[in-house]
Design a protein around this motif. Structure first.
Motif, PDB file in Angstrom:
ATOM      1  N   GLN B  21       1.224  -1.346  -0.171  1.00  0.00           N
ATOM      2  CA  GLN B  21       0.312  -0.035   0.261  1.00  0.00           C
ATOM      3  C   GLN B  21       0.814   1.373   0.115  1.00  0.00           C
TER       4      GLN B  21
ATOM      5  N   ASN C  26      -5.697   4.276   4.724  1.00  0.00           N
ATOM      6  CA  ASN C  26      -5.219   3.495   2.889  1.00  0.00           C
ATOM      7  C   ASN C  26      -4.427   1.443   3.297  1.00  0.00           C
ATOM      8  N   CYS C  27      -2.930   2.612   4.315  1.00  0.00           N
ATOM      9  CA  CYS C  27      -3.021   1.265   5.014  1.00  0.00           C
ATOM     10  C   CYS C  27      -3.449   0.431   6.351  1.00  0.00           C
ATOM     11  N   ALA C  30      -5.671  -1.980   4.521  1.00  0.00           N
ATOM     12  CA  ALA C  30      -5.106  -2.620   3.871  1.00  0.00           C
ATOM     13  C   ALA C  30      -4.220  -3.878   4.901  1.00  0.00           C
ATOM     14  N   GLY C  87      -7.290  -1.586  -1.064  1.00  0.00           N
ATOM     15  CA  GLY C  87      -6.726  -0.641  -1.661  1.00  0.00           C
ATOM     16  C   GLY C  87      -5.785  -2.830  -1.993  1.00  0.00           C
TER      17      GLY C  87
END
Lengths: 334, 122, 154
Positions: B21, C26-27, C30, C87
């Motif tokens: 990511q 996002n991390c 994820a 993602g």
């Protein structure tokens, strides 16, 4: 038609915009301009087997609607100028194969709609035509398929990406009529700002928009306040901010009366369209739906319409080429 | 059920995803390039015999991410080389990973028969 | 603002204007989804183990079940929504590989079952197979060179 300055033209006989029509998809139906469009579709296929044929059907129905609104018989049209984003412009040529009007296919990427109006008005002003049809279209799904990834791929869209508008807009241009009129235009030059990121089209096209805009002002001796409103095609939120900056760095303040069709057509926060709308259909539907009605209602009396295009394809971006931009401007007055 | 192992799988698998990511968000690498990088790195680490330790530690946390797919290919090639020589270098990799590849192709075909793509409603 | 003189200057200005991805969020997503997929895999593995299936077959079963789930969710038009949220979390596990095969297969159905579905199936996943398999062959050859005692040329 008289050339003024380096690359602008004043029409001796202003060309009349007799009618417009617009058909958009379901995403645009959820956007802030939905009440201005003639028809909003419930699904992207519209009963067709593929998105490509759905886009052709949208073009066909939009053009038929515009022709019937104008009250001019189809046989009385001299030319149809149209284009789209699909390879070899099949959406337009397949959609218009039954119209029986001489067809000139155009490609100017997302600037096609204004390009078609620019060409049609020079034909009419030059006396080569009396009635012309102009049209442009795009479709989110067929554009994603051709330029990006399959729809079902689970990827994230970057913040700078734009959402291709599903829809088509069409305008009927005639020699005589009561307006609004196309009074002048400035065809754009190809401007390459060196941007390579295909997910940041607004930044790639903003340089071309600035070039054409400032050329138009210099050639015509006008300044931004001459117009009630200035619209660009699909610079999106990022490109719009950049154009305002670029123009102000050259001494033109367009902040108060400038907007972008890609910004207007979607609600960025609610619809998650990131930097806004894009595609040939963006300015085509927003002009045919919203701006034309504003002109008719005399909300705007003088409008500068400037469509922007990114002249690239998926091969060129894979080969690491930068993205050249183009922008064509026409001024429309009552 | 070995809950400690499941927790380790969660953390290691999740960490491998975080690295990807960051690569997506911070660099201009497209997802396809990241998948290729992951599978290649996994195959190299597998060939060196290092990835095995991560598999021993985290189980599916190491085998399910695509680095595990690369490791499986390399491990298969090496063990087939040991049993049948040079030919094994060519047959071993796909043989070891055949389950996942064949399943993806077959289910992909079935999915295309029964379903049509739809626009992202978001 | 001062007029922009060079392409480099414009690129720097554009980078500054372009909003960054929400990388922390996002991390986190994820990590959450990627970890969840791997731990589901581990649960399947543990079930196989208690039933006496050997290790390498168990890992294959895990892959096949996850591939099936991914293909199923893709065909229900759900996987892209998961992918948008997660993602890399759904891309990096084998579910992402399966999705990258299933999604073009569905997309190109309109071009027919041979040149559409059959040929376009690998437009996204093809490179993964090309580089994965090629690397594994190189690994095998290098192994032969460095372990000459195991060299049994056919």
């Amino acid at each position: 038609m008289k050339k003024v300055g380096n690359q602008s033209y004043m029409l001796e006989n202003p060309v009349n915009i007799a009618a417009t029509a617009s058909i958009v998809g379901p995403k645009e139906k959820g956007g802030p301009l939905h009440q201005f469009f003639d028809q909003c579709l419930e699904d992207e296929f519209w009963g067709e087997k593929s998105w490509e044929s759905a886009e052709s059907k949208i073009v066909k129905e939009t053009v038929n609607m515009a022709i019937s609104k104008s009250g001019i018989a189809a046989r009385d049209f001299d030319f149809c100028f149209a284009g789209d984003l699909l390879n070899q412009c099949i959406a337009s040529s397949f959609g218009l194969r039954e119209t029986n009007i001489p067809f000139i296919g155009l490609f100017g990427a997302c600037s096609t709609f204004v390009e078609s109006m620019l060409v049609a008005s020079s034909f009419i002003d030059g006396g080569f035509a009396t009635n012309c049809v102009c049209a442009a279209s795009s479709h989110f799904c067929s554009a994603e398929k051709q330029f990006r990834f399959p729809l079902e791929l689970g990827n994230q869209r970057p913040q700078s990406s734009q959402w291709t508008v599903t829809g088509s807009g069409s305008a009927i241009l005639t020699k005589d009529g009561t307006g609004p009129f196309i009074t002048s235009f400035t065809p754009g030059k190809i401007v390459d700002m060196g941007i390579k990121d295909a997910n940041n089209m607004g930044a790639a096209m903003a340089g071309a928009a600035e070039d054409t805009l400032i050329r138009h002002f210099k050639d015509t001796g006008r300044n931004p306040s001459y117009y009630d409103a200035i619209f660009t095609g699909d610079l999106g939120h990022i490109g719009k901010d950049i154009l305002i900056d670029l123009a102000s760095s050259k001494g033109y303040n367009i902040k108060s009366n400038y907007n972008d069709c890609g910004v207007l057509i979607f609600d960025k926060d609610k619809q998650d369209t990131h930097s806004g709308g894009s595609g040939c259909g963006c300015i085509a539907t927003v002009f045919s739906g919203y701006i034309y009605k504003m002109l008719q209602e005399k909300q705007y009396k003088k409008v500068l319409l400037m469509a922007t295009g990114a002249l690239m394809n998926s091969t060129s971006s894979q080969q690491g080429e930068s993205i050249p931009g183009i922008a064509h401007a026409i001024s429309i007055e009552l | 059920m070995d809950w400690y192992m499941i927790l380790k799988a969660f953390i290691v698998g999740g960490a491998l995803c975080i690295i990807a990511q960051i690569l997506i968000d911070k660099t201009k690498l497209t997802p396809a390039r990241i998948l290729v990088a992951y599978v290649t790195i996994g195959a190299i680490l597998g060939g060196l015999g290092w990835y095995k330790h991560l598999v021993d530690f985290a189980g599916c946390g190491a085998t399910v991410p695509l680095t595990g797919f690369g490791n499986l290919l390399a491990k298969g090639a090496v063990s087939e080389v040991q049993s049948s020589g040079l030919v094994g270098a060519f047959t071993g990799g796909i043989k070891a990973a055949s389950g996942g590849i064949a399943a993806a192709i077959f289910f992909g075909y079935i999915a295309s028969l029964i379903s049509k793509p739809k626009i992202k409603k978001q | 603002m001062k007029p922009i003189q060079s392409k480099e200057e414009y690129q720097a200005y554009v980078d500054d204007k372009t909003p960054n991805s929400p990388i922390l969020k996002n991390c986190f997503n994820a990590f959450l989804v990627g970890g969840l997929i791997c731990s589901i895999g581990q649960i399947i593995f543990e079930i196989c183990k208690t039933r006496g299936v050997d290790e390498s077959t168990s890992y294959t079963i895990v892959s096949m079940i996850l591939v099936f789930c991914s293909a199923f969710l893709t065909s229900l038009n759900i996987f892209n929504k998961i992918g948008k949220f997660a993602g890399a979390g759904s891309l990096i596990p084998i579910t992402g590989f399966a999705n990258s095969i299933v999604s073009p297969a569905m997309e190109y159905k309109s071009e027919g079952y041979v040149m559409g579905v059959g040929a376009k199936m690998f437009t996204v996943a093809g490179p993964v197979l090309v580089y994965g398999i090629s690397t594994s062959i190189l690994v095998g050859i290098i192994y032969i060179i460095f372990n000459t005692q195991s060299l049994i040329l056919v």
